[in-house]
Design an enzyme around this catalytic site. Structure first.
Site, PDB file in Angstrom:
ATOM      1  N   SER A 102       0.805  -1.218   0.000  1.00  0.00           N
ATOM      2  CA  SER A 102       0.000   0.000   0.000  1.00  0.00           C
ATOM      3  C   SER A 102       0.839   1.270   0.000  1.00  0.00           C
ATOM      4  O   SER A 102       1.647   1.478  -0.894  1.00  0.00           O
ATOM      5  CB  SER A 102      -0.972  -0.048   1.169  1.00  0.00           C
ATOM      6  OG  SER A 102      -1.907   0.979   1.063  1.00  0.00           O
ATOM      7  N   HIS A 103       0.690   2.073   1.044  1.00  0.00           N
ATOM      8  CA  HIS A 103       1.347   3.388   1.103  1.00  0.00           C
ATOM      9  C   HIS A 103       2.724   3.314   1.751  1.00  0.00           C
ATOM     10  O   HIS A 103       3.366   4.336   1.931  1.00  0.00           O
ATOM     11  CB  HIS A 103       0.445   4.332   1.892  1.00  0.00           C
ATOM     12  CG  HIS A 103      -0.006   3.716   3.180  1.00  0.00           C
ATOM     13  ND1 HIS A 103      -0.931   2.696   3.228  1.00  0.00           N
ATOM     14  CD2 HIS A 103       0.383   3.921   4.441  1.00  0.00           C
ATOM     15  CE1 HIS A 103      -1.100   2.317   4.483  1.00  0.00           C
ATOM     16  NE2 HIS A 103      -0.316   3.036   5.239  1.00  0.00           N
TER      17      HIS A 103
ATOM     18  N   ASP B 252      -2.340   6.546  -3.496  1.00  0.00           N
ATOM     19  CA  ASP B 252      -1.221   5.878  -2.822  1.00  0.00           C
ATOM     20  C   ASP B 252      -0.600   4.779  -3.682  1.00  0.00           C
ATOM     21  O   ASP B 252      -0.954   4.608  -4.853  1.00  0.00           O
ATOM     22  CB  ASP B 252      -1.672   5.323  -1.463  1.00  0.00           C
ATOM     23  CG  ASP B 252      -2.539   4.092  -1.605  1.00  0.00           C
ATOM     24  OD1 ASP B 252      -3.257   3.994  -2.617  1.00  0.00           O
ATOM     25  OD2 ASP B 252      -2.498   3.223  -0.716  1.00  0.00           O
TER      26      ASP B 252
ATOM     27  N   ASP C  23      -0.820   1.528  -4.099  1.00  0.00           N
ATOM     28  CA  ASP C  23      -1.632   0.555  -4.830  1.00  0.00           C
ATOM     29  C   ASP C  23      -2.950   1.138  -5.328  1.00  0.00           C
ATOM     30  O   ASP C  23      -3.801   0.405  -5.826  1.00  0.00           O
ATOM     31  CB  ASP C  23      -1.883  -0.687  -3.960  1.00  0.00           C
ATOM     32  CG  ASP C  23      -2.659  -0.363  -2.711  1.00  0.00           C
ATOM     33  OD1 ASP C  23      -2.522   0.772  -2.196  1.00  0.00           O
ATOM     34  OD2 ASP C  23      -3.416  -1.229  -2.231  1.00  0.00           O
TER      35      ASP C  23
ATOM     36  N   ASP D  20      -5.588   2.655  -3.824  1.00  0.00           N
ATOM     37  CA  ASP D  20      -6.903   2.600  -3.178  1.00  0.00           C
ATOM     38  C   ASP D  20      -7.202   3.825  -2.314  1.00  0.00           C
ATOM     39  O   ASP D  20      -8.333   4.036  -1.911  1.00  0.00           O
ATOM     40  CB  ASP D  20      -7.097   1.287  -2.394  1.00  0.00           C
ATOM     41  CG  ASP D  20      -6.035   1.047  -1.348  1.00  0.00           C
ATOM     42  OD1 ASP D  20      -5.116   1.892  -1.209  1.00  0.00           O
ATOM     43  OD2 ASP D  20      -6.114   0.009  -0.666  1.00  0.00           O
ATOM     44  N   ARG D  21      -6.184   4.644  -2.024  1.00  0.00           N
ATOM     45  CA  ARG D  21      -6.440   5.844  -1.211  1.00  0.00           C
ATOM     46  C   ARG D  21      -6.476   7.089  -2.087  1.00  0.00           C
ATOM     47  O   ARG D  21      -5.954   7.087  -3.202  1.00  0.00           O
ATOM     48  CB  ARG D  21      -5.337   6.030  -0.177  1.00  0.00           C
ATOM     49  CG  ARG D  21      -5.318   4.927   0.847  1.00  0.00           C
ATOM     50  CD  ARG D  21      -4.335   5.258   1.952  1.00  0.00           C
ATOM     51  NE  ARG D  21      -4.366   4.205   2.948  1.00  0.00           N
ATOM     52  CZ  ARG D  21      -3.896   4.318   4.176  1.00  0.00           C
ATOM     53  NH1 ARG D  21      -3.331   5.449   4.552  1.00  0.00           N
ATOM     54  NH2 ARG D  21      -3.986   3.318   5.024  1.00  0.00           N
TER      55      ARG D  21
ATOM     56  N   LYS E 179     -11.410  -0.031  -1.385  1.00  0.00           N
ATOM     57  CA  LYS E 179     -11.520   1.409  -1.562  1.00  0.00           C
ATOM     58  C   LYS E 179     -10.854   1.769  -2.883  1.00  0.00           C
ATOM     59  O   LYS E 179     -10.077   0.984  -3.415  1.00  0.00           O
ATOM     60  CB  LYS E 179     -10.924   2.158  -0.384  1.00  0.00           C
ATOM     61  CG  LYS E 179      -9.517   1.758  -0.037  1.00  0.00           C
ATOM     62  CD  LYS E 179      -9.185   2.269   1.369  1.00  0.00           C
ATOM     63  CE  LYS E 179      -7.809   1.812   1.782  1.00  0.00           C
ATOM     64  NZ  LYS E 179      -7.762   1.210   3.096  1.00  0.00           N
TER      65      LYS E 179
HETATM   66  C1  G1P Z   1      -4.782   1.927   8.422  1.00  0.00           C
HETATM   67  C2  G1P Z   1      -5.938   2.887   8.427  1.00  0.00           C
HETATM   68  C3  G1P Z   1      -7.222   2.145   8.132  1.00  0.00           C
HETATM   69  C4  G1P Z   1      -7.095   1.371   6.824  1.00  0.00           C
HETATM   70  C5  G1P Z   1      -5.859   0.486   6.872  1.00  0.00           C
HETATM   71  C6  G1P Z   1      -5.605  -0.214   5.551  1.00  0.00           C
HETATM   72  O1  G1P Z   1      -4.961   0.962   9.427  1.00  0.00           O
HETATM   73  O2  G1P Z   1      -6.044   3.571   9.660  1.00  0.00           O
HETATM   74  O3  G1P Z   1      -8.285   3.049   8.079  1.00  0.00           O
HETATM   75  O4  G1P Z   1      -8.219   0.583   6.591  1.00  0.00           O
HETATM   76  O5  G1P Z   1      -4.705   1.267   7.193  1.00  0.00           O
HETATM   77  O6  G1P Z   1      -5.399   0.698   4.505  1.00  0.00           O
HETATM   78  P1  G1P Z   1      -4.245   1.050  10.859  1.00  0.00           P
HETATM   79  O7  G1P Z   1      -2.758   1.196  10.594  1.00  0.00           O
HETATM   80  O8  G1P Z   1      -4.779   2.281  11.529  1.00  0.00           O
HETATM   81  O9  G1P Z   1      -4.620  -0.210  11.564  1.00  0.00           O
HETATM   82 ZN    ZN Z   2      -3.341   1.397  -0.385  1.00  0.00          ZN
END
Ligand code: G1P
Ligand code: ZN
Length: 542
Positions: free
Chosen positions: A112-113, A276, A278, A280-281, A375
């Site tokens: 992801s990010h 981000d 991948d 999704d954000r 998302k």
């Molecule tokens: C974080 C975000 C949450 C999201 C997740 C996956 O999780 O806060 O909203 O769904 O990444 O992208 P966290 O690190 O807070 O558990």
């Molecule tokens: Zn992501």
């Protein structure tokens, strides 16, 4: 020729809601990828001859892992794999392809990010046939299997050419390299009024989209520039790089500061956005108007009917508990149900599968709808564009009008990243133990009305999720929420969410920091953050 290779299990392959996420060097250990992939295949049932979708965000190690997965899929009896060209598929596009092709499931390679490159992170996630992340039952079973696995199946074959659209064969399995963007583009075209968005761009509307050298570059270029006619150069950092150019591909005010600064200029673009690693954000910023993800969710819910795909209205909306209550007011006005779920996208999946909600979102820059089961960053950006094209107002005007009608939820999240894990756990425990004493307490002008540990009852499958975040609720509607991140890769991250509602938007001025000042101080004192974490201030504020 299928071969069974002996291996010894690793004991640390626990997939969270976003899959198995570790440093690249961990994944590079001998047979580490193979034991995890075989553990996934071992707990799945009935995929002989079926389709598997494979793709990732292009980060370092993506291509190598795809080659491993494809050979193992053939050796395990899948009938077909679909791979995004170049090994690229954004997470929402993978979700769509799984759904559209009625695939058995998909393997998405991403962290992801989180940063990429040889020193960065990697991740493997399994998505089921509905296109959504594997449910906890399944991830638990995968973890259990990974602890005892002692062999995996693979097949001797040449590496697949990932860069050309072509069909080939490995053993008895068909391998198709597919266009990463085409199906996703068609889906977007079916939801949004591309003619009107195109007219908006032709009228001189200026946009910058920062793809952060991650997977959405090709999607943004095709959809925004080629199809919708946005000026060449609208997409910034549009070539996916294995190390994301050395940046965190995280569209927040720290890592996407460049686009933020651009948007804050009086002569800046009308609309700035980012997504981000991948895809999704999303991050949305109008000229001189930042839109918090919580506000964005509320605004999209209030205006979604302006897009053809949502013209019939919304069945319901959902938000994660720490997300601000701005969308609640919209749901109330629309007369539709609002669901408050624990953090994590998987809780929305059941609600969408059951037809209870159309739109959902999280404060962490994730917004989406029932068009896929993830998302979707570009989807949110296109819905914004559709709304802007119809309303013919600036982002700032739309946001201010929204606040005038619904009131404003001042909101911020303070992250204390990579703190000592024991200290963070002790902080949560101490605060949890203190919850009963907090009720009714008066702290200066703030009166605590209630304090609890959020629990969720899933109305679809009847499951219960407890201990999902500590909530301190004040009499004036303000709120503090504390929880530990479930996605970090080292130490612990404490997240503190702060919210204050004002019906009269002129009441606190426009500055979030000053509107929340007393809550910010209280958030530190109440949980004794410095004592437990040795930090005086958060590392990231979003
Ligand atoms: C974080 C975000 C949450 C999201 C997740 C996956 O999780 O806060 O909203 O769904 O990444 O992208 P966290 O690190 O807070 O558990
Ligand atoms: Zn992501």
């Amino acid at each position: 020729m299928v071969s069974l290779v002996s291996t010894t299990p690793y004991q640390d392959q626990a997939p969270g809601t976003s899959g198995l996420r570790k440093r690249v060097s961990v994944f590079q250990q001998r047979h580490y990828v193979e034991t995890f992939i075989q553990s996934i295949f071992d707990v799945l049932d009935g995929f002989a001859g079926e389709t598997l979708v494979v793709g990732g965000d292009g980060r370092y190690f993506n291509r190598e892992v795809i080659q491993i997965v494809v050979k193992m899929a053939a050796a395990n009896g899948f009938g077909r794999v679909l791979i995004g060209r170049g090994g690229l598929l954004s997470t929402p596009a993978a979700s769509q392809i799984i759904r559209k092709t009625k695939a058995f499931g998909g393997i998405i390679l991403s962290a992801s990010h989180n940063p990429g490159g040889p020193e960065g992170d990697f991740g493997i996630k399994y998505n089921a046939g509905n296109g959504g992340p594997a449910p906890e039952k399944l991830t638990d079973a995968i973890f259990a299997r990974s602890k005892i696995i002692n062999q995996f199946r693979t097949i001797a074959a040449d590496d697949i050419d990932l860069d050309h659209l072509a069909v080939s064969q490995i053993g008895g399995m068909r391998v198709e390299i597919i266009d990463s963007v085409a199906d996703y583009q068609k889906l977007m075209q079916s939801l949004f009024d591309f003619d009107r968005i195109g007219a908006l761009f032709r009228s001189g509307f200026a946009m910058k989209f920062d793809a952060m050298s991650a997977v959405t570059g090709p999607y943004g270029k095709v959809i925004l520039e080629d199809v919708l006619g946005a000026k060449a150069g609208t997409v910034l950092n549009g070539v996916p790089l294995a190390d994301f150019g050395g940046h965190h591909p995280d569209p927040n005010l720290v890592h996407a500061k460049f686009i933020y600064d651009l948007a804050m200029r009086a002569d800046g673009p009308d609309f700035c956005a980012a997504s981000d690693g991948d895809g999704d954000r999303n991050l949305i910023i109008g000229r001189k108007q930042f839109v918090t993800p919580s506000d964005s969710l509320a605004l999209l819910a209030a205006n979604a009917h302006l897009a053809p795909g949502y013209a019939k209205g919304l069945a319901g909306v959902a938000r994660s508990m720490p997300t601000s209550a701005a969308v609640d007011r919209v749901a109330h006005k629309l007369g539709i149900p609002l669901y408050e779920t624990p953090t994590g996208w998987k809780f929305f999946g059941n609600l969408m599968d059951a037809g209870l909600v159309t739109l959902c979102g999280e404060e962490s820059a994730g917004t989406g709808s029932n068009h896929v089961r993830e998302k979707d960053g570009l989807w949110a950006i296109l819905l914004w564009l559709n709304i802007l094209a119809v309303r013919q107002q600036s982002v700032a005007e739309i946001v201010r009008e929204h606040w005038a009608v619904y009131g404003r939820n001042f909101y911020a999240r303070h992250d204390y990243e990579e703190v000592n894990a024991d200290g963070a756990a002790a902080l949560i425990k101490a605060l949890r133990d203190d919850l009963p004493n907090l009720k009714g307490k008066k702290l200066g002008a703030l009166h605590i009305q209630d304090a609890d540990d959020f629990a969720y009852h899933d109305p679809v499958d009847g499951s219960n999720s407890e201990r999902q975040g500590l909530r301190i609720l004040f009499e004036d509607g303000s709120r503090l929420v504390y929880r530990l991140s479930g996605t970090g890769t080292s130490g612990a991250t404490l997240r503190v969410y702060l919210e204050r509602f004002a019906q009269d938007v002129s009441q606190h001025g426009l500055e979030t920091q000053s509107a929340l000042a007393d809550l910010i101080q209280l958030s530190r004192d109440l949980a004794r953050i410095e004592y437990f974490t040795q930090r005086q201030a958060p590392s990231v504020i979003t």
